[in-house]
Design an enzyme around this catalytic site. Structure first.
Site, PDB file in Angstrom:
ATOM      1  N   GLY A 248      54.209  49.996  79.061  1.00 51.62           N
ATOM      2  CA  GLY A 248      54.492  48.953  78.088  1.00 51.62           C
ATOM      3  C   GLY A 248      53.521  49.042  76.921  1.00 51.62           C
ATOM      4  O   GLY A 248      53.174  48.041  76.303  1.00 51.62           O
TER       5      GLY A 248
ATOM      6  N   THR B 118      53.734  49.956  73.964  1.00 51.35           N
ATOM      7  CA  THR B 118      54.189  49.569  72.621  1.00 51.35           C
ATOM      8  C   THR B 118      54.522  48.081  72.555  1.00 51.35           C
ATOM      9  O   THR B 118      54.959  47.594  71.516  1.00 51.35           O
ATOM     10  CB  THR B 118      55.436  50.376  72.219  1.00 51.35           C
ATOM     11  OG1 THR B 118      56.482  50.130  73.172  1.00 51.35           O
ATOM     12  CG2 THR B 118      55.134  51.858  72.162  1.00 51.35           C
TER      13      THR B 118
ATOM     14  N   ALA C  27      50.221  44.594  74.812  1.00 56.39           N
ATOM     15  CA  ALA C  27      49.361  45.750  74.541  1.00 56.39           C
ATOM     16  C   ALA C  27      48.800  45.684  73.121  1.00 56.39           C
ATOM     17  O   ALA C  27      47.608  45.925  72.902  1.00 56.39           O
ATOM     18  CB  ALA C  27      50.138  47.043  74.746  1.00 56.39           C
TER      19      ALA C  27
ATOM     20  N   ARG D  31      59.335  53.464  76.922  1.00 56.25           N
ATOM     21  CA  ARG D  31      60.613  54.181  76.855  1.00 56.25           C
ATOM     22  C   ARG D  31      60.837  54.835  75.499  1.00 56.25           C
ATOM     23  O   ARG D  31      61.562  55.820  75.380  1.00 56.25           O
ATOM     24  CB  ARG D  31      61.759  53.214  77.145  1.00 56.25           C
ATOM     25  CG  ARG D  31      61.822  52.763  78.600  1.00 56.25           C
ATOM     26  CD  ARG D  31      62.913  51.735  78.816  1.00 56.25           C
ATOM     27  NE  ARG D  31      62.660  50.515  78.061  1.00 56.25           N
ATOM     28  CZ  ARG D  31      63.465  49.456  78.054  1.00 56.25           C
ATOM     29  NH1 ARG D  31      64.590  49.483  78.755  1.00 56.25           N
ATOM     30  NH2 ARG D  31      63.157  48.381  77.360  1.00 56.25           N
TER      31      ARG D  31
ATOM     32  N   ASP E 239      44.291  37.460  85.688  1.00 55.67           N
ATOM     33  CA  ASP E 239      44.465  36.130  85.113  1.00 55.67           C
ATOM     34  C   ASP E 239      43.385  35.986  84.044  1.00 55.67           C
ATOM     35  O   ASP E 239      42.205  35.844  84.365  1.00 55.67           O
ATOM     36  CB  ASP E 239      44.312  35.054  86.186  1.00 55.67           C
ATOM     37  CG  ASP E 239      44.579  33.642  85.658  1.00 55.67           C
ATOM     38  OD1 ASP E 239      44.464  33.441  84.425  1.00 55.67           O
ATOM     39  OD2 ASP E 239      44.901  32.754  86.463  1.00 55.67           O
ATOM     40  N   HIS E 240      43.797  36.047  82.777  1.00 53.89           N
ATOM     41  CA  HIS E 240      42.790  36.137  81.713  1.00 53.89           C
ATOM     42  C   HIS E 240      41.880  34.915  81.661  1.00 53.89           C
ATOM     43  O   HIS E 240      40.771  34.996  81.126  1.00 53.89           O
ATOM     44  CB  HIS E 240      43.469  36.359  80.353  1.00 53.89           C
ATOM     45  CG  HIS E 240      44.223  35.190  79.834  1.00 53.89           C
ATOM     46  ND1 HIS E 240      45.544  34.947  80.172  1.00 53.89           N
ATOM     47  CD2 HIS E 240      43.861  34.186  79.004  1.00 53.89           C
ATOM     48  CE1 HIS E 240      45.956  33.854  79.572  1.00 53.89           C
ATOM     49  NE2 HIS E 240      44.962  33.376  78.860  1.00 53.89           N
TER      50      HIS E 240
ATOM     51  N   GLU F 251      47.931  23.036  74.662  1.00 53.77           N
ATOM     52  CA  GLU F 251      48.280  23.963  73.595  1.00 53.77           C
ATOM     53  C   GLU F 251      49.067  23.218  72.523  1.00 53.77           C
ATOM     54  O   GLU F 251      49.917  22.377  72.845  1.00 53.77           O
ATOM     55  CB  GLU F 251      49.103  25.124  74.145  1.00 53.77           C
ATOM     56  CG  GLU F 251      48.362  25.966  75.175  1.00 53.77           C
ATOM     57  CD  GLU F 251      49.215  27.086  75.741  1.00 53.77           C
ATOM     58  OE1 GLU F 251      49.188  28.181  75.154  1.00 53.77           O
ATOM     59  OE2 GLU F 251      49.907  26.852  76.730  1.00 53.77           O
TER      60      GLU F 251
ATOM     61  N   ASP G  22      54.209  28.249  85.111  1.00 55.78           N
ATOM     62  CA  ASP G  22      53.559  29.046  84.078  1.00 55.78           C
ATOM     63  C   ASP G  22      52.046  28.839  84.053  1.00 55.78           C
ATOM     64  O   ASP G  22      51.299  29.784  83.799  1.00 55.78           O
ATOM     65  CB  ASP G  22      54.140  28.699  82.706  1.00 55.78           C
ATOM     66  CG  ASP G  22      53.562  29.548  81.587  1.00 55.78           C
ATOM     67  OD1 ASP G  22      53.614  30.786  81.702  1.00 55.78           O
ATOM     68  OD2 ASP G  22      53.055  28.970  80.598  1.00 55.78           O
TER      69      ASP G  22
ATOM     70  N   HIS H 132      46.628  29.531  86.412  1.00 54.50           N
ATOM     71  CA  HIS H 132      45.439  29.224  85.617  1.00 54.50           C
ATOM     72  C   HIS H 132      44.694  27.995  86.127  1.00 54.50           C
ATOM     73  O   HIS H 132      43.497  28.050  86.432  1.00 54.50           O
ATOM     74  CB  HIS H 132      45.813  28.987  84.153  1.00 54.50           C
ATOM     75  CG  HIS H 132      46.379  30.194  83.468  1.00 54.50           C
ATOM     76  ND1 HIS H 132      46.024  31.475  83.796  1.00 54.50           N
ATOM     77  CD2 HIS H 132      47.275  30.300  82.453  1.00 54.50           C
ATOM     78  CE1 HIS H 132      46.683  32.322  83.014  1.00 54.50           C
ATOM     79  NE2 HIS H 132      47.447  31.635  82.206  1.00 54.50           N
TER      80      HIS H 132
END
Length: 484
Positions: free
Chosen positions: A17, A19, A23, A51, A177-178, A216, A235, A240
């Site tokens: 992934g 592209t 990323a 791909r 998990d950032h 958020e 989510d 989180h």
């Protein structure tokens, strides 16, 4: 103050992934910043795989453009961008077919650490794992990184874990998990376990309650299809917020070592009580101040998916018996604000009388947008006229307290990717952790579905539905943060 850079081994990092949006926005800028900090040894490679049929020159040009957009001031250094791009390669790979795997194998170095980052949808994880194994691309020092969501419920999480376990040992799987890579989240452990001041008080005897807020200001436009399937509970809460709760509530591990830390987090999840319906508030934002409604953003006029959720949780063990944990997260709220508030109890007796006021110590851990820790203590208000008490903050902003080192701290993806290269799983979720979190989450979701509950409406850019504030006020408490 000089930052100590811990060296890493030579590595090959393949971004499946390569592209894609993640990323471009996060993974490649993080690697570029680590390159600028001297953590990309000679011979290391970053290999984009996707791909699309691209030449290596086209891919490098695309990455350079992404760095200029997302990597900040460091990307203004043309020589640094060029030097990083010299480490880049690209190969077109069919995850479910045979094409491209031989080209990928030809790029990999023998003996280097091999990390494969699955920056793709979870439906492709099993295919990629199978492909890596089938084409002989795995070695003893191979690691794979998988992004959330780790399943949609307990059944799919178990299935995903079983599929990955066919090809990789658990010690090779890094569920990222950032939130756990944030400087303040890790500092939470340092504050708890590195200071005699806090740990003796870190229990139900001295702490009244704990709040965890992840708010958020953005909506779900552009992610509507995914969000309709997940909602705020899947989510954000299941991963989180659950991880933040674990770090706050867990017992001291015997040492700062991956399985010791993760064993204690697992105990917290398994100690969570079932949440009663009247301790759950779900909300959905409506149009306001020029912003579309949630239903418009997801193109579903009858959606019952929550964009906001607040929960009152109990950890059923000796340390936390009777101390509630309030969790809150949502989209299109008044501001971007992620914080943990530890509210200590009143002093057992005030010697100053009612006129002095009642005051509580409060520890606030700010995760974003400005990372830092604040402890509120009570002092006498300056001036004549008797003993009047006032709360003042002992404030540690990383940027202010640590100077350039605090301002330039590595972001979450930088830290976590380097931990993958080092083979350190402390900040990554284990399979039993993921499944335990779903085992707690699933009955809550099934409950509101069976009751036919509908999310409460709230205006975009507000504090969320009124019922969330009412839930707290019934307990004689108020939410912290979000401008309050």
């Amino acid at each position: 103050m000089v930052s100590r850079i811990i060296p890493v081994e030579t590595f090959d990092l393949v971004v499946f992934g390569g592209t894609g949006d993640l990323a471009r926005r996060k993974i490649l800028p993080a690697l570029f910043k680590r390159y600028c900090s001297g953590q990309m040894p000679e011979g290391s490679q970053v290999i984009g795989a996707a791909r699309s049929e691209l030449t290596e020159e086209q891919y490098r040009a695309s990455v350079a453009e992404a760095l200029r957009e997302f990597a900040g001031d460091a990307a203004q250094d043309v020589a640094a961008v060029s030097g990083f791009c010299d480490h880049l390669h690209y190969v077109a790979v069919d995850a479910r077919g045979e094409s491209g795997w031989g080209d990928l194998a030809a790029l990999l170095n023998e003996g280097s650490v091999r990390a494969f980052y699955f920056s793709v949808g979870p439906g492709v994880y099993s295919d990629l794992a199978k492909g890596l194994k089938r084409h002989g691309l795995t070695e003893a020092n191979t690691r794979i990184v998988v992004e959330k969501p780790f399943g949609h419920d307990l059944e799919t999480a178990q299935k995903l874990n079983q599929e990955l376990a066919q090809y990789f040992d658990e010690s090779q799987i890094y569920r990222i998990d950032h939130y756990l890579g944030k400087e303040t989240v890790q500092n939470l452990m340092a504050v708890r376990f590195g200071n005699m001041l806090f740990e003796p008080l870190w229990n139900a005897q001295y702490i009244d309650h704990i709040q965890i807020t992840v708010a958020e200001s953005v909506g779900v436009a552009g992610r509507g299809e995914y969000y309709e399937r997940s909602g705020a509970m899947r989510d954000m809460v299941q991963n989180h917020l659950m991880q933040l709760l674990c770090l706050i509530a867990m017992e001291p591990p015997s040492q700062f070592e991956p399985d010791a830390v993760r064993d204690e987090k697992l105990k917290v999840i398994r100690a969570l009580d079932t949440v009663a319906p009247h301790h759950i508030v779900r909300g959905q934002y409506t149009a306001a101040d020029g912003a579309d409604s949630y239903r418009e953003d997801v193109d579903n006029p009858r959606s019952k998916t929550e964009s906001f959720i607040a929960l009152k949780c109990q950890v059923n063990n000796w340390r936390w018996a009777g101390t509630p944990f309030y969790l809150r997260t949502g989209k299109r709220l008044s501001e971007r604000d992620s914080e943990i508030t530890v509210m200590f109890k009143d002093t057992p007796h005030s010697i100053f009388g009612d006129e002095a006021g009642r005051h509580r110590n409060e520890l606030n851990i700010q995760l974003q947008p400005n990372e830092g820790i604040t402890l509120k203590v009570t002092i006498k208000e300056p001036g004549p006229g008797g003993m009047r008490l006032v709360d003042v903050p002992l404030d540690m902003s990383f940027a202010e307290a640590l100077g350039p080192k605090g301002q330039g701290a590595a972001d979450a993806y930088e830290r976590l990717i380097m931990d993958v290269i080092r083979g350190n799983q402390t900040l990554f979720m284990r399979d039993d952790e993921v499944e335990a979190a779903w085992a707690w989450t699933d009955p809550i979701i099934r409950g509101w579905e069976a009751r036919g509950d509908v999310p409460k409406p709230y205006d975009a850019f507000s504090f969320g539905p009124d019922d969330a504030a009412l839930m707290m006020r019934r307990d004689g408490r108020n939410w912290r943060g979000l401008g309050k």
